[in-house]
Design a protein around this motif. Sequence first.
Motif, mmCIF file in Angstrom:
data_model
loop_
_atom_site.group_PDB
_atom_site.id
_atom_site.type_symbol
_atom_site.label_atom_id
_atom_site.label_comp_id
_atom_site.label_asym_id
_atom_site.label_seq_id
_atom_site.Cartn_x
_atom_site.Cartn_y
_atom_site.Cartn_z
ATOM 1 N N PHE A 131 0.849 -1.275 0.094
ATOM 2 C CA PHE A 131 -0.111 0.079 -0.001
ATOM 3 C C PHE A 131 1.011 1.334 0.002
ATOM 4 C CE2 PHE A 131 -2.889 -3.135 2.065
ATOM 5 C CZ PHE A 131 -3.917 -2.866 1.260
ATOM 6 N N GLU A 168 3.569 -6.686 7.398
ATOM 7 C CA GLU A 168 2.761 -7.856 7.347
ATOM 8 C C GLU A 168 3.502 -9.036 6.558
ATOM 9 O OE1 GLU A 168 -1.468 -7.976 7.386
ATOM 10 O OE2 GLU A 168 -1.710 -6.191 8.310
ATOM 11 N N ASP A 271 -9.445 1.535 10.519
ATOM 12 C CA ASP A 271 -8.248 0.914 9.556
ATOM 13 C C ASP A 271 -8.856 0.165 8.398
ATOM 14 O OD1 ASP A 271 -5.226 1.358 9.604
ATOM 15 O OD2 ASP A 271 -5.150 -1.097 9.735
ATOM 16 N N LEU A 272 -9.882 -0.489 8.586
ATOM 17 C CA LEU A 272 -10.295 -1.483 7.532
ATOM 18 C C LEU A 272 -11.049 -0.303 6.398
ATOM 19 C CD1 LEU A 272 -12.473 -4.091 9.128
ATOM 20 C CD2 LEU A 272 -10.081 -4.341 8.205
ATOM 21 N N TYR A 275 -8.067 1.106 4.373
ATOM 22 C CA TYR A 275 -7.330 0.203 3.350
ATOM 23 C C TYR A 275 -8.214 -0.452 2.545
ATOM 24 C CZ TYR A 275 -3.093 1.444 5.739
ATOM 25 O OH TYR A 275 -2.025 2.012 6.209
ATOM 26 N N ARG A 276 -9.508 -0.149 2.464
ATOM 27 C CA ARG A 276 -10.552 -0.775 1.676
ATOM 28 C C ARG A 276 -10.773 -2.156 1.903
ATOM 29 N NH1 ARG A 276 -12.163 3.915 -0.751
ATOM 30 N NH2 ARG A 276 -10.825 5.238 -1.378
ATOM 31 N N GLU A 277 -10.610 -2.521 3.105
ATOM 32 C CA GLU A 277 -10.668 -4.065 3.047
ATOM 33 C C GLU A 277 -12.307 -4.032 4.039
ATOM 34 O OE1 GLU A 277 -7.463 -5.299 5.748
ATOM 35 O OE2 GLU A 277 -5.991 -4.821 3.974
ATOM 36 N N THR A 278 -12.628 -5.498 4.190
ATOM 37 C CA THR A 278 -14.081 -5.730 4.793
ATOM 38 C C THR A 278 -13.707 -6.556 6.198
ATOM 39 O OG1 THR A 278 -14.177 -7.969 3.627
ATOM 40 C CG2 THR A 278 -15.497 -5.976 2.605
ATOM 41 N N LYS A 280 -13.643 -9.062 9.156
ATOM 42 C CA LYS A 280 -13.761 -10.601 9.001
ATOM 43 C C LYS A 280 -15.037 -11.084 9.906
ATOM 44 C CE LYS A 280 -8.941 -11.372 8.735
ATOM 45 N NZ LYS A 280 -7.676 -10.989 9.454
ATOM 46 N N GLY A 303 -19.292 -5.373 5.982
ATOM 47 C CA GLY A 303 -18.929 -6.453 4.826
ATOM 48 C C GLY A 303 -20.154 -7.571 4.728
ATOM 49 N N THR A 326 -6.862 -0.906 15.717
ATOM 50 C CA THR A 326 -8.239 -0.695 15.431
ATOM 51 C C THR A 326 -8.522 -0.262 16.763
ATOM 52 O OG1 THR A 326 -8.366 -2.985 14.467
ATOM 53 C CG2 THR A 326 -10.464 -2.178 15.698
#
Length: 366
Positions: A131, A168, A271-272, A275-278, A280, A303, A326
Amino acid sequence: MTQVQTPFYLIDMAALRANMEKVARLRDASGAKALLALKCFATWSAFDFMRDYMDGTTSSSLFELRLGHEEFGKETHAYSVAWADHEIDEAISYSDKIIFNSLGQLDRFADKASGIARGLRLNPRFSTSGFDLADPARPFSRLGEWDIARLDAALDRISGVMIHYNCENGDFDLFDHQLSRIEAEFGDILHKLDWVSLGGGIHFTGDGYPLDKLADRLKAFQDKFSVQAYLEPGEASITKTATLEVSVLDIINNGKDVAIVDSSIEAHMLDLLIYRETAKLPQQGEHPYQIAGKTCLAGDIFGEARFDAPLQIGDRISIADAAGYTMVKKNWFNGVNMPSIAIRELDGTIRAVRSFPYADYKASLS
Ligand SMILES: Cc1ncc(COP(=O)(O)O)c(C=O)c1O
């Protein structure tokens, strides 16, 4: 079952212990020291437990530094992208080592900090980040010095460097390869130092990570340059140790079933979104729902999820991986109830450790 009112973050001490045991194993086998990166996780109720497995903390600001000093203890590293004149004396008073981000900051504050170990951030100009936003090696990066002449100019005043370039990174071979590049490009400087921090971002607590190979590699690095290595694990320390517990407030159907919960991705898992994440979410069962937050933001959507049975108002949903980057980023957007913090102890009992009533919301502004 717990009586804690949702929403709340739930830290699982058994999961935390499993990560901490890997940290301790790596320290023992490699001789490297491990400092918790507070920018990732600063929930200090867990520090009494973590302290036995780690060497101390590292920081990105005066407040993180002070928290590490007050609540974790042991070794405290101070780092900031830029220290202000009015911060520096206090920062030094909490620190065992202070790491300056630039030669300019070192020039400005080296004398004041002469009573403690001083270091400089070295930017190797490559990283494992996918990123741009989080890439310390991005074009025109302000994060550290790379010019050999400028690094040489610091050598009379520093005893170490901090090099944060992993993100990561669960690939040991890539770590090995990049460390070899650092050895080749900056070896002359490393030979003159007492300590080198390799920063965070090595995903060594992940399933199947070759911990022994990493330990051997770190040992070889330390032996080659006669330095003490440090790691600054944030995410690796707390990965998979916490959930965000929420309840369903309403269910609507606008072409698909949408469950609105008493939380918000914008406010409680920011944070999700960045970073355009869904999130969990549960994925087992025949009943699909979109899980959405309760703020006015149209895109406040955690999500897609699946459940064994149709959701009912009041049902509890557990959102995984809610520890790293988070809890430290939770905010008061829309004045939505901030999640409390609870701990699931090793014996399974759940203890609420903090709630954030209206007074905290009010006190966050004036
Ligand atoms: C200097 C430094 N150290 C440590 C870390 C922690 O990284 P991670 O949480 O990926 O282990 C970061 C993250 O940005 C960092 O910038």
